[in-house]
Design a protein around this motif. Structure first.
Motif, short mmCIF file in Angstrom:
data_model
loop_
_atom_site.label_atom_id
_atom_site.label_comp_id
_atom_site.label_asym_id
_atom_site.label_seq_id
_atom_site.Cartn_x
_atom_site.Cartn_y
_atom_site.Cartn_z
N CYS A 18 0.84 -1.31 0.28
CA CYS A 18 -0.13 0.34 -0.26
C CYS A 18 0.71 0.93 -0.04
O CYS A 18 0.05 2.86 -0.34
CB CYS A 18 -0.90 -0.25 1.30
N CYS A 19 2.22 1.01 0.55
CA CYS A 19 2.90 2.55 0.42
C CYS A 19 4.02 2.30 0.91
O CYS A 19 4.62 1.15 1.08
CB CYS A 19 2.53 3.64 1.88
N MET A 22 5.34 0.18 3.74
CA MET A 22 5.32 -1.26 4.34
C MET A 22 5.84 -2.20 2.75
O MET A 22 6.35 -3.11 4.05
CB MET A 22 3.77 -0.98 3.97
N CYS A 70 -3.03 -0.99 8.08
CA CYS A 70 -1.56 -0.41 7.81
C CYS A 70 -1.10 0.64 8.72
O CYS A 70 -1.88 1.34 8.61
CB CYS A 70 -1.15 -0.32 5.91
N CYS A 73 0.24 3.91 6.94
CA CYS A 73 -1.32 5.03 5.43
C CYS A 73 -2.61 4.35 6.50
O CYS A 73 -2.98 5.71 5.95
CB CYS A 73 -0.91 4.80 4.42
N VAL A 75 -4.36 2.40 5.23
CA VAL A 75 -5.36 1.77 3.97
C VAL A 75 -5.88 0.31 4.79
O VAL A 75 -5.16 -0.17 6.30
CB VAL A 75 -4.71 1.23 3.51
ZN ZN Z 1 0.61 1.31 4.05
#
Ligand code: ZN
Length: 111
Positions: A18-19, A22, A70, A73, A75
């Motif tokens: 996701c980022c 991560m 997460c 971030c 999410v």
């Molecule tokens: Zn993330």
């Protein structure tokens, strides 16, 4: 709160998550570690390619505390495929731990 055990034979599979934080955590690998997915002591986040599950690594046990969001971030993480995976595994005749796990079920590509 769900703790789960790690499949020690599961193969590492690097991909973007996701980022960037991560991805950095999950893709960190240590070749000399007992499980490549649990990695070194710098690694705090576990991702199972087979189950598509994320968790906090609880060293030195081979347990992870599952997470649904997460920590970097925020999410919402994808749904786990654990239940479907066990259904597929049992359809191959697997009954209990110690029985061999078919090779194709130790990869993120299982369907
Ligand atoms: Zn993330």
């Amino acid at each position: 709160m769900t703790f789960s055990l790690v499949l020690t034979e599961e193969r590492l599979y690097a991909k973007e998550h996701c980022c960037s934080e991560m991805s950095e955590q999950v893709n960190m690998s240590a070749l000399d570690a007992k499980s490549p997915l649990l990695g070194s002591t710098d690694k705090r986040i576990y991702w199972s390619p087979v189950f598509n599950e994320y968790g906090l690594i609880c060293q030195p046990s081979a347990e992870v505390l599952q997470i649904q969001h997460c920590p970097f971030c925020g999410v919402r993480l994808p749904e786990s495929r654990r239940d479907q995976w066990f259904e597929r595994l049992e359809s191959k005749g697997w009954k209990t731990w110690g029985d061999p796990i078919p090779n194709e079920l130790l990869s993120h590509e299982w369907k």
